[in-house]
Design a protein around this motif. Structure first.
Motif, mmCIF file in Angstrom:
data_model
loop_
_atom_site.group_PDB
_atom_site.id
_atom_site.type_symbol
_atom_site.label_atom_id
_atom_site.label_comp_id
_atom_site.label_asym_id
_atom_site.label_seq_id
_atom_site.Cartn_x
_atom_site.Cartn_y
_atom_site.Cartn_z
ATOM 1 N N ASN A 121 10.215 -6.183 -0.355
ATOM 2 C CA ASN A 121 11.395 -5.740 0.388
ATOM 3 C C ASN A 121 12.612 -5.951 -0.498
ATOM 4 O O ASN A 121 12.788 -7.030 -1.061
ATOM 5 N N GLN A 122 13.454 -4.924 -0.607
ATOM 6 C CA GLN A 122 14.622 -5.047 -1.468
ATOM 7 C C GLN A 122 15.815 -4.325 -0.840
ATOM 8 O O GLN A 122 15.740 -3.134 -0.524
ATOM 9 N N ASP A 167 14.943 4.682 -0.820
ATOM 10 C CA ASP A 167 14.485 3.457 -1.472
ATOM 11 C C ASP A 167 15.511 2.882 -2.430
ATOM 12 O O ASP A 167 15.456 1.693 -2.753
ATOM 13 N N SER A 168 16.446 3.685 -2.910
ATOM 14 C CA SER A 168 17.470 3.150 -3.804
ATOM 15 C C SER A 168 18.437 2.245 -3.052
ATOM 16 O O SER A 168 19.142 1.446 -3.666
ATOM 17 N N HIS A 208 14.493 -0.804 0.519
ATOM 18 C CA HIS A 208 13.050 -0.618 0.366
ATOM 19 C C HIS A 208 12.347 -1.688 1.181
ATOM 20 O O HIS A 208 12.628 -2.881 1.014
ATOM 21 N N THR A 209 11.459 -1.279 2.074
ATOM 22 C CA THR A 209 10.696 -2.237 2.868
ATOM 23 C C THR A 209 9.209 -2.002 2.665
ATOM 24 O O THR A 209 8.768 -0.890 2.376
ATOM 25 N N ASN A 210 8.464 -3.069 2.813
ATOM 26 C CA ASN A 210 7.011 -3.007 2.791
ATOM 27 C C ASN A 210 6.558 -1.839 3.677
ATOM 28 O O ASN A 210 6.898 -1.790 4.856
ATOM 29 N N PRO A 211 5.808 -0.876 3.140
ATOM 30 C CA PRO A 211 5.482 0.323 3.911
ATOM 31 C C PRO A 211 4.484 0.124 5.043
ATOM 32 O O PRO A 211 4.164 1.084 5.752
ATOM 33 N N GLY A 245 10.329 3.213 5.985
ATOM 34 C CA GLY A 245 11.088 3.785 4.882
ATOM 35 C C GLY A 245 11.710 5.134 5.175
ATOM 36 O O GLY A 245 12.930 5.325 5.027
#
Length: 247
Positions: free
Chosen positions: A63-64, A84-85, A88-91, A96
């Motif tokens: 996760n970012q 995602d830029s 970003h999360t664990n799919p 997303g």
């Protein structure tokens, strides 16, 4: 389990990166045996099916959160980010694309020449998107602790307080239509889990469900370590046995 179109379905297993058995799951026969020790996997794989892919590995489930604004204001102007830029999360929860679409909608409704656009967009993201990022990160931390405990033969960490209510929400939804409606709103990113449980009548119904189901501990059902180790022991591979199948 992921039922799909035209008679296809997929099976996914999540393991800790610390688990010494994880590489053995790339063996199709081992993967199949491991999937069958879970009730859902056993039920689906017992159907008449034909494998159509090899076992695929998905990594980088991180996760970012990326921001172009800090405490001093915009770090850069004339630039905004989405998808995602930006977040970003664990799919595994499928957040997303919905989060990217919500950002795109906000951008489309605002004047791109506004000199304050970067700051106002950042604040909107913090208010409306970051709660979903935080919820995913919290869920991943809890899963990581549980999986790590299993690797080392320790009991899973106890689930208590609001964490137990969060865990009970989907279970309660199977028995309570009103909770099921709210649970659907959570799954479709209309409400965060915290917002769902902040509704007094929903919180009361989930608490009542917990009192009626005192054995519910919030820990996902699964095999003990000895059964998992036996299932993931390397055996001669069976050609064609795979993780994704067609019916």
């Amino acid at each position: 389990m992921f039922p799909s179109d035209n008679g296809y379905f997929a099976v996914a297993l999540t393991v800790s990166v610390e688990d010494p058995t994880r590489r053995s799951l790339q063996d199709p026969q081992v993967f199949d045996a491991a999937a069958r020790i879970f009730p859902a996997g056993r039920d689906w794989l017992s159907l008449d099916h034909r494998p159509v892919t090899p076992v695929h590995v998905m990594a980088g489930l991180n996760n970012q959160w990326t921001a172009l604004v800090d405490d001093y204001g915009p770090q850069v102007t004339g630039l905004i980010s989405a998808g995602d830029s930006a977040i970003h999360t664990n799919p595994t929860l499928g957040q997303g694309i919905p989060l990217a679409l919500r950002a795109a909608e906000w951008i489309a409704r605002h004047d791109l020449s506004d000199p304050d656009l970067t700051t106002s967009y950042h604040q909107w993201r913090v208010d409306h998107l970051k709660p979903w990022f935080d919820a995913q990160a919290a869920a991943d931390r809890a899963n990581q602790e549980r999986l790590r405990a299993g690797v080392h033969g320790a009991p899973p960490p106890p689930v208590t307080g609001d964490a137990l209510l969060h865990a009970a929400l989907p279970a309660c939804a199977r028995d309570d239509l009103e909770v099921a409606r709210v649970r659907a709103q959570v799954r479709h990113l209309l409400l965060t889990p915290d917002q769902a449980l902040a509704q007094p009548h929903i919180r009361t119904r989930v608490q009542a469900w917990l009192r009626s189901n005192p054995h519910f501990d919030g820990v996902p059902e699964g095999p003990d370590r000895s059964l998992w180790d036996e299932a993931t022991r390397i055996h001669p591979s069976t050609a064609g046995q795979t993780a994704a199948s067609g019916m």
